[in-house]
Write a protein that holds these residues in place. Structure first.
Motif, PDB file in Angstrom:
ATOM      1  N   UNK A 242     -12.415 -12.125  -0.229  1.00  0.00           N
ATOM      2  CA  UNK A 242     -12.392 -10.695  -0.550  1.00  0.00           C
ATOM      3  C   UNK A 242     -10.983 -10.119  -0.588  1.00  0.00           C
ATOM      4  N   UNK A 243     -10.005 -10.914  -0.151  1.00  0.00           N
ATOM      5  CA  UNK A 243      -8.630 -10.438  -0.168  1.00  0.00           C
ATOM      6  C   UNK A 243      -8.309  -9.461   0.941  1.00  0.00           C
ATOM      7  N   UNK A 244      -8.995  -9.576   2.071  1.00  0.00           N
ATOM      8  CA  UNK A 244      -8.748  -8.714   3.221  1.00  0.00           C
ATOM      9  C   UNK A 244      -8.555  -9.583   4.460  1.00  0.00           C
ATOM     10  N   UNK A 245      -8.165  -8.967   5.562  1.00  0.00           N
ATOM     11  CA  UNK A 245      -7.990  -9.718   6.806  1.00  0.00           C
ATOM     12  C   UNK A 245      -9.316  -9.793   7.566  1.00  0.00           C
ATOM     13  N   UNK A 246      -9.371 -10.700   8.529  1.00  0.00           N
ATOM     14  CA  UNK A 246     -10.567 -10.789   9.366  1.00  0.00           C
ATOM     15  C   UNK A 246     -10.825  -9.490  10.118  1.00  0.00           C
TER      16      UNK A 246
ATOM     17  N   UNK B  95      -8.727  -2.183  19.518  1.00  0.00           N
ATOM     18  CA  UNK B  95      -7.537  -1.967  20.321  1.00  0.00           C
ATOM     19  C   UNK B  95      -6.303  -2.528  19.644  1.00  0.00           C
ATOM     20  N   UNK B  96      -5.171  -1.909  19.879  1.00  0.00           N
ATOM     21  CA  UNK B  96      -3.896  -2.411  19.363  1.00  0.00           C
ATOM     22  C   UNK B  96      -2.769  -1.687  20.073  1.00  0.00           C
ATOM     23  N   UNK B  97      -1.641  -2.385  20.238  1.00  0.00           N
ATOM     24  CA  UNK B  97      -0.485  -1.723  20.840  1.00  0.00           C
ATOM     25  C   UNK B  97       0.741  -1.809  19.941  1.00  0.00           C
ATOM     26  N   UNK B  98       0.554  -2.290  18.705  1.00  0.00           N
ATOM     27  CA  UNK B  98       1.649  -2.317  17.745  1.00  0.00           C
ATOM     28  C   UNK B  98       1.289  -1.466  16.530  1.00  0.00           C
TER      29      UNK B  98
ATOM     30  N   UNK C 276      -2.206   0.053  11.815  1.00  0.00           N
ATOM     31  CA  UNK C 276      -2.363   0.380  10.402  1.00  0.00           C
ATOM     32  C   UNK C 276      -3.322  -0.592   9.717  1.00  0.00           C
ATOM     33  N   UNK C 277      -3.269  -1.859  10.089  1.00  0.00           N
ATOM     34  CA  UNK C 277      -4.218  -2.831   9.535  1.00  0.00           C
ATOM     35  C   UNK C 277      -5.644  -2.441   9.889  1.00  0.00           C
ATOM     36  N   UNK C 278      -5.854  -2.060  11.151  1.00  0.00           N
ATOM     37  CA  UNK C 278      -7.202  -1.687  11.589  1.00  0.00           C
ATOM     38  C   UNK C 278      -7.719  -0.458  10.843  1.00  0.00           C
ATOM     39  N   UNK C 279      -6.884   0.570  10.761  1.00  0.00           N
ATOM     40  CA  UNK C 279      -7.341   1.797  10.113  1.00  0.00           C
ATOM     41  C   UNK C 279      -7.549   1.629   8.611  1.00  0.00           C
ATOM     42  N   UNK C 280      -6.853   0.684   8.009  1.00  0.00           N
ATOM     43  CA  UNK C 280      -7.040   0.460   6.581  1.00  0.00           C
ATOM     44  C   UNK C 280      -8.423  -0.102   6.281  1.00  0.00           C
ATOM     45  N   UNK C 281      -9.119  -0.591   7.300  1.00  0.00           N
ATOM     46  CA  UNK C 281     -10.489  -1.074   7.101  1.00  0.00           C
ATOM     47  C   UNK C 281     -11.403   0.048   6.639  1.00  0.00           C
ATOM     48  N   UNK C 282     -10.991   1.300   6.902  1.00  0.00           N
ATOM     49  CA  UNK C 282     -11.787   2.430   6.455  1.00  0.00           C
ATOM     50  C   UNK C 282     -11.875   2.492   4.937  1.00  0.00           C
TER      51      UNK C 282
END
Length: 411
Positions: free
Chosen positions: A339-343, A363-366, A371-377
Motif C-alpha cells: 500500500x506504500x505506507x508504514x506499519x 505513543x512517541x517521544x520524537x 508526524x508519522x503516526x498522525x499522518x495515518x489519519x
C-alpha cells in the motif's frame, strides 16, 4: 460523492468529499486555509471527533452529524500517548518530548483539540514525572493548552500496585504531605485527583481510574467522580480497561465521555469488540491504547531482541513468544509495503476504521514518529484492504497474554 457510513441512525461522511465545502451556505464556510481537514464528525457526550487531519485542505466547520452531547469540543481521530516519555530509566530530554508534543498539536486549528494521554503513575522517580513534564511544557508553551484535551489516569495505589477507587476520607485541600505513603493502605480518589491537579498545575479535561477497583462497585466510583466534577476538579469522566458490563453500569450513573481499552491488530478480542459496540450505543468515545502493540507491530525487532523497559514484562515479547509473533508483524509488513505506507500507519488506520467513535493514541517521544503516526489519519483503507488485514489477523494465533499474570484486565 462521499461514501456514507451508518452509525446507529446517523450518517457519517468519509474522508473523500471536498465538494461539500462549496455546497455549504456562504456564512458557514471556513474562510481561508486550515491545518486540519475535518470532513466528518461524531459527537460522543460532548466530544466531537474529527475524522481527518491534513495540513493542505480547506476545512468545513459545520459539516458534522450529532450522536450525543453538544459542547462543540472537537477531538482529532488520532491522539498522542505520553507514557513512554517518562516511564523508562533513560531520561528523554524535555526538548525532544516538547517537539514531539508540538508536532501533533500544530496540526489542529483553533477550537480543535488532540487527546494527550497521561497518568499519575507514568514515571519512575517520581511516579508523577509525566504530569510534571506536561506542567513544564505548558508553562513554556501556554498557547498550546487550548489545543490539547488532557486525559489522565489515576486512582492507583502505587505501594499495593492495585486500583483504589475508595471515596476520599479527606476534605478538599487536606492532601497528606506524602500521598504515596499516607495513608499506607489507601489511595482514595479524592487524594489522587487533587494530587494530579497539583502536579499538572491546572485541571485536566478528563479523569479515569486506571482500573475499576474490585473492592468498590463501579456505581460508587462514578458517583464519587461525579461529585469531583461538580467541585470543578475536571470536566469529563472516563473509564479504563473495563468490560462491556462495567461500561453499561457506569453509564447509568453519569455520562461517560471515554473508555480506554487496548486495541491493535494483535489485540482484538471478543471483549474488545463488545466494548466498542456498547460504546457506540452509549455515545462513548473509545480511546485505543497500545495500537502498535507496544511498538512491536511497527518495529524491526529480530529474534533474540530483549528489552530493558516496561516491555521486558510483556508475555508477548518474552523469548519464544517474540519469535512466534514476528510472523504476524511480517505479514502486516507485506500489506503495508504493497500500500506504500508504514506499519504504524497501517495499524492506526485499521483502528480508526473500527468506527468514527474510535481514536487510537499511539505513543512517541520524537517529532518524526509523531508526524508519522498522525499522518495515518490521511490513510483510507479500502474494503479489500480491510478484508486482507482482518484475514491476516485471524490467520495467526498470538502467543502470550496481554499482561503478566495477576495484572487485572477487563475490570
Amino acid at each position: 460523492m462521499a461514501e456514507r457510513h451508518k452509525l446507529a441512525d446517523i450518517n457519517f461522511l468519509s474522508h473523500d468529499s471536498l465538494q461539500l465545502h462549496a455546497r455549504l451556505p456562504t456564512h458557514q464556510r471556513h474562510k481561508g486555509k486550515s491545518r486540519a481537514k475535518d470532513l466528518g464528525w461524531c459527537w460522543v457526550h460532548g466530544l466531537k471527533v474529527s475524522t481527518h487531519l491534513n495540513p493542505t485542505f480547506e476545512r468545513c466547520d459545520d459539516n458534522y452529524y450529532c450522536c450525543g452531547g453538544s459542547t462543540g469540543l472537537q477531538v482529532a481521530n488520532v491522539g498522542h500517548g505520553l507514557m513512554m516519555m517518562t516511564w523508562k530509566e533513560k531520561v528523554v530530554p524535555d526538548e525532544e518530548c516538547f517537539e514531539s508534543i508540538k508536532a501533533g498539536l500544530d496540526l489542529v486549528s483553533p477550537g480543535e483539540k488532540i487527546i494527550l494521554n497521561t497518568g499519575e503513575f507514568y514515571g519512575l522517580n517520581p511516579p508523577e514525572a509525566n504530569l510534571a513534564l506536561l506542567n513544564r511544557f505548558f508553562t513554556k508553551y501556554p498557547e498550546y493548552r487550548e489545543r490539547a484535551f488532557i486525559s489522565v489516569k489515576g486512582g492507583f495505589n502505587m505501594k499495593a500496585r492495585q486500583s483504589d477507587g475508595s471515596p476520599s476520607p479527606f476534605e478538599k485541600g487536606e492532601i497528606p504531605s506524602t500521598v504515596h505513603g499516607n495513608p499506607p493502605c489507601l489511595r482514595p480518589l479524592g487524594i489522587s485527583v487533587e494530587n494530579i491537579n497539583k502536579w499538572l498545575g491546572f485541571k485536566p479535561d478528563l479523569f479515569e481510574c486506571a482500573r475499576q477497583d474490585k473492592n468498590h462497585p463501579v456505581e460508587e466510583t462514578i458517583s464519587t467522580l461525579k461529585g469531583l466534577v461538580e467541585e470543578g476538579f475536571f470536566d469529563y469522566i472516563g473509564l479504563s480497561e473495563v468490560s462491556e458490563a462495567t461500561l453499561r453500569r457506569a453509564a447509568k450513573i453519569h455520562p461517560i465521555a471515554a473508555v480506554e481499552i487496548e486495541i491493535s491488530p494483535w489485540t482484538y478480542e471478543l471483549e474488545t469488540r463488545n466494548v466498542i459496540q456498547a460504546a457506540k450505543e452509549l455515545d462513548v468515545l473509545v480511546v485505543g491504547y497500545s495500537p502498535l502493540g507496544h511498538g512491536f507491530l511497527a518495529s524491526n525487532y529480530q529474534p533474540g531482541t530483549t528489552f530493558s523497559d516496561i516491555r521486558a514484562h510483556s508475555p508477548r515479547l518474552a523469548p519464544g513468544a517474540l519469535e512466534a509473533n514476528i510472523k504476524v508483524r511480517d505479514a502486516l509488513t507485506k500489506i503495508s509495503t504493497k500500500l506504500g505506507i508504514t506499519n504504524a500507519q497501517l495499524c492506526l488506520a485499521w483502528v480508526v476504521s473500527l468506527g468514527p467513535h474510535v481514536v487510537p493514541i499511539p505513543g512517541s517521544h520524537t517529532k518524526s514518529r509523531t508526524l508519522e503516526n498522525f499522518s495515518a489519519s490521511n490513510v483510507k483503507l479500502s474494503e479489500s484492504d480491510l478484508k486482507e488485514i482482518n484475514e491476516t489477523i485471524e490467520a495467526f494465533e498470538i502467543v502470550g497474554n496481554r499482561y503478566p499474570a495477576g495484572v487485572p484486565v477487563w475490570t
